[in-house]
Design a protein around this motif. Structure first.
Motif, short mmCIF file in Angstrom:
data_model
loop_
_atom_site.label_atom_id
_atom_site.label_comp_id
_atom_site.label_asym_id
_atom_site.label_seq_id
_atom_site.Cartn_x
_atom_site.Cartn_y
_atom_site.Cartn_z
N LEU A 82 0.82 -1.21 0.00
CA LEU A 82 0.00 0.00 0.00
C LEU A 82 0.86 1.26 0.00
CD1 LEU A 82 -2.81 -1.02 2.54
CD2 LEU A 82 -3.04 -0.76 0.06
N LEU A 83 1.95 1.20 0.80
CA LEU A 83 2.86 2.34 0.85
C LEU A 83 3.51 2.56 -0.51
CD1 LEU A 83 4.34 4.54 2.40
CD2 LEU A 83 6.04 2.83 3.10
N ALA A 84 3.95 1.43 -1.13
CA ALA A 84 4.58 1.54 -2.45
C ALA A 84 3.60 2.10 -3.47
CB ALA A 84 5.11 0.17 -2.88
N GLU A 85 2.35 1.61 -3.40
CA GLU A 85 1.33 2.11 -4.32
C GLU A 85 1.04 3.59 -4.08
OE1 GLU A 85 -2.06 -0.37 -3.89
OE2 GLU A 85 -1.14 -2.12 -4.85
N ARG A 86 0.97 3.97 -2.78
CA ARG A 86 0.70 5.36 -2.45
C ARG A 86 1.84 6.26 -2.93
NH1 ARG A 86 1.80 8.54 1.91
NH2 ARG A 86 2.58 6.81 3.15
N LEU A 87 3.09 5.80 -2.69
CA LEU A 87 4.25 6.59 -3.13
C LEU A 87 4.28 6.70 -4.66
CD1 LEU A 87 7.01 5.26 -0.70
CD2 LEU A 87 5.84 7.47 -0.63
N LYS A 88 3.94 5.56 -5.32
CA LYS A 88 3.91 5.58 -6.79
C LYS A 88 2.84 6.55 -7.28
CE LYS A 88 3.18 2.58 -10.79
NZ LYS A 88 2.83 1.21 -11.24
N LYS A 89 1.65 6.50 -6.62
CA LYS A 89 0.56 7.39 -7.02
C LYS A 89 0.94 8.84 -6.77
CE LYS A 89 -4.38 8.19 -6.30
NZ LYS A 89 -5.58 7.77 -5.55
#
Length: 393
Positions: A241-248
């Protein structure tokens, strides 16, 4: 095969405890036992000195000698290992007429015994029970029997049964073999029964309790493994989720940056076009005239070229007068001027849809030359103009 079986067993126990029987796996008082203590005992003893041990073992009336009062006292220390050390004192009396050393006793004869023995609790081998606590022992002692004193080797077998952690009964039989070969000294058996009391108690888990504890530890370990597994899964989910949030966030930042760059480029482009148009200057008119001068046509030719160059460009043309003359006349004159300006651009091939107009008469003067104010011609000329505003690019 052992590991899968243990895992299945733990899983089954976990299921059962969760549904209905978790309390069965709790360590309770029933799972604890006395592991070491002092034991004090008081009781009676019976001596069989007939020499007819096996064939007359239960011939109580003719071969057993007893007194009708407490005749045995003992004190002992018992350890976690199952070993115990005990000191025993006994008094008895050979009864007149009983068989002693193979012949009837002519009279009552006192019996004294002092013994020390080492015992071992057989429950250490067969498993702990409260109602049946068997033991065996060996020892040495001194006995005065039939008026003959002798040292003895002793061997004992017996059991205790407990009513509580402190109180119980003790039953045992001891064989006594004479040390040496004095004339007339015989071997004999001494039976005993009495009440025992434990003190200085140190308790620990029974074998069943240890099994429970081991199983509880295994269950707790399995629970911890499951919790760790769940925590690891959650950690991985959080990381994703963190990786997705950072990517977003990165993508949004890139889009925002691109949008900002685009808007800046549009602003810069608009500013550049507005500057090009502003650099052309205004279209000026002579007094009371809406006719374009040669200089004004040159400006409009350059403006038409810009409109041809930029197909999306849309302009607003505004025309103005100076303050001299009637205001209604000036409104009419400014309308004529804006029309002549627009018509000239259309004549140069500019689509009329790209051009909007508005006339202001004398209402938007660029200087102080309003009604009643004297100004030279050069100042009045500044107000006789057509302006160009960028609407769309």
């Amino acid at each position: 095969m052992k590991a899968p079986f243990l895992s299945l067993l733990i899983a089954a126990v976990l299921f059962c405890t969760t549904i209905s029987a978790q309390e069965d796996l709790q360590i309770t008082a029933k799972d604890s036992i006395v592991q070491s203590s002092w034991i004090f005992g008081v009781g009676v003893n019976a001596v069989d000195d007939s020499g007819n041990v096996f064939s007359g073992l239960f011939n109580v009336s003719d071969e057993w000698n007893m007194v009708p009062f407490p005749s045995r006292i003992s004190i002992g220390r018992y350890f976690k290992s199952g070993l115990g050390i005990e000191a025993i004192g006994t008094y008895n009396q050979y009864m007149e007429g009983n068989i002693i050393d193979g012949v009837p006793s002519p009279e009552n004869i006192d019996y004294f015994g002092m013994d020390a023995r080492l015992t071992y609790d057989l429950n250490k081998i067969i498993g702990q029970t409260g109602w049946f606590d068997p033991y065996v022992g060996v020892g040495i002692g001194y006995t005065d029997a039939n008026r003959l004193g002798r040292g003895t080797y002793n061997a004992a077998v017996g059991f205790r049964t407990w009513f509580s952690d402190r109180w119980g009964l003790d039953f045992n039989s001891t064989g006594k073999w004479s040390i040496g070969s004095e004339n007339g000294v015989t071997n004999h058996i001494q039976h005993a029964a009495g009440v025992v009391y434990q003190f200085g108690i140190e308790k620990g888990l029974s074998k069943r309790g240890e099994e429970k504890l081991e199983l509880l530890a295994a269950i707790e370990k399995e629970k911890q493994r499951q919790m760790d597994s769940i925590a690891e899964v959650n950690k991985q989910k959080e990381a994703l989720l963190l990786a997705e949030r950072l990517k977003k966030e990165k993508e949004e930042a890139a889009l925002a940056s691109a949008e900002e760059a685009r808007l800046k480029a549009e602003r810069d482009r608009k500013d550049a076009i507005e500057k090009r148009i502003a650099d052309l200057g205004y279209v000026y008119f002579d007094l009371n005239s809406s006719v374009l001068t040669k200089q004004s046509k040159d400006i409009l030719n350059s403006l038409a070229a810009i409109l041809e160059e930029i197909p999306t460009l849309e302009l607003k043309i505004t025309s103005h007068t100076d303050s001299r003359g009637d205001s209604k006349y000036n409104d009419w004159l400014s309308e004529r001027r804006v029309k002549s300006t627009k018509d000239y651009l259309i004549s140069k091939g500019i689509d009329s849809s790209k051009l909007s107009t508005e006339s202001y008469g004398e209402r938007q003067l660029l200087n102080e030359c309003s009604d009643g104010t004297y100004c030279p011609e050069e100042k009045h000329k500044v107000n006789r103009r057509s302006e160009f505003l960028v609407l769309e690019l």
